[in-house]
Motif scaffolding. Sequence first.
Motif, PDB file in Angstrom:
ATOM      1  N   VAL A   1       0.814  -1.201  -0.019  1.00 25.01           N
ATOM      2  CA  VAL A   1      -0.072   0.029   0.125  1.00 25.01           C
ATOM      3  C   VAL A   1       0.821   1.082   0.055  1.00 25.01           C
ATOM      4  CG1 VAL A   1      -1.856   1.246   1.244  1.00 25.01           C
ATOM      5  CG2 VAL A   1      -1.988  -1.181   0.980  1.00 25.01           C
TER       6      VAL A   1
ATOM      7  N   ASN B   1       0.445   0.251  -4.357  1.00 26.33           N
ATOM      8  CA  ASN B   1      -0.496  -0.594  -4.691  1.00 26.33           C
ATOM      9  C   ASN B   1      -1.602  -0.972  -3.929  1.00 26.33           C
ATOM     10  OD1 ASN B   1       1.648  -1.357  -6.846  1.00 26.33           O
ATOM     11  ND2 ASN B   1       2.644  -2.184  -5.294  1.00 26.33           N
ATOM     12  N   LYS B   2      -2.739  -1.805  -4.520  1.00 25.56           N
ATOM     13  CA  LYS B   2      -3.978  -2.066  -3.868  1.00 25.56           C
ATOM     14  C   LYS B   2      -3.814  -3.440  -3.695  1.00 25.56           C
ATOM     15  CE  LYS B   2      -7.815  -0.932  -5.811  1.00 25.56           C
ATOM     16  NZ  LYS B   2      -9.233  -0.460  -6.293  1.00 25.56           N
TER      17      LYS B   2
ATOM     18  N   SER C   1      -6.150  -6.645  -2.242  1.00 26.94           N
ATOM     19  CA  SER C   1      -7.463  -7.087  -1.902  1.00 26.94           C
ATOM     20  C   SER C   1      -7.319  -8.845  -1.659  1.00 26.94           C
ATOM     21  CB  SER C   1      -8.096  -7.251  -3.468  1.00 26.94           C
ATOM     22  OG  SER C   1      -8.283  -5.950  -4.176  1.00 26.94           O
TER      23      SER C   1
ATOM     24  N   THR D   1     -10.237  -4.686   0.907  1.00 24.30           N
ATOM     25  CA  THR D   1      -9.226  -4.170   0.312  1.00 24.30           C
ATOM     26  C   THR D   1      -8.669  -3.044   0.809  1.00 24.30           C
ATOM     27  OG1 THR D   1     -10.471  -4.874  -1.925  1.00 24.30           O
ATOM     28  CG2 THR D   1      -8.726  -3.177  -2.175  1.00 24.30           C
TER      29      THR D   1
ATOM     30  N   ASP E   1      -6.000  -0.208   0.588  1.00 24.73           N
ATOM     31  CA  ASP E   1      -5.548   1.002  -0.745  1.00 24.73           C
ATOM     32  C   ASP E   1      -5.124   2.314   0.043  1.00 24.73           C
ATOM     33  OD1 ASP E   1      -5.175   1.816  -3.177  1.00 24.73           O
ATOM     34  OD2 ASP E   1      -7.339   1.851  -3.734  1.00 24.73           O
TER      35      ASP E   1
END
Length: 160
Positions: free
Chosen positions: A88, A92-93, A95, A101, A103
């Motif tokens: 993060v 980047n995300k 999930s 998720t 983020d």
Amino acid sequence: VAHPSLGLPPLPISMVRLATVLCALLSCAEAFRPAPRAWGGHVAARSSVRMAVSKGDLVDAIAARAGVSKKMAGAVLSSALDVIVESVADGNKVSLVGFGTFDSKERAAREGRNPQTGEKMQIAATVAPTFSFGKGFKDACKRSYSASVATRTLNGHEAP
């Protein structure tokens, strides 16, 4: 098993198994609920008892469910959290299907006020971490809430 988009090295199968258990554990609210306590002849609703779950509690539960040592469970939990934070922080995300998720969100610079003096001040732009709950997580909370409402109703309490 490797995750190429994160540039992670392959994990031994036992670590993959433990990571899978970690995801399942984090999405299972019932794992950490204390038993209802009897007060004045009736059983208290589960939702009225709130508790904090520490990292040590998570390690204990992971070790018990996965059948591994607390040391290995602690290492996997710490590693998983480190990878999430690093990913993060790099923009980047992350999930986890059914769980949620992770983020980050950019916040623009803006004008604010000093709460003590009321003086206008400039608040710098920043990036803040965010989390949105997955469907499985939300559904588990709804089921738990529905069960606690039913328990309160059965024990003579009015439903909210």
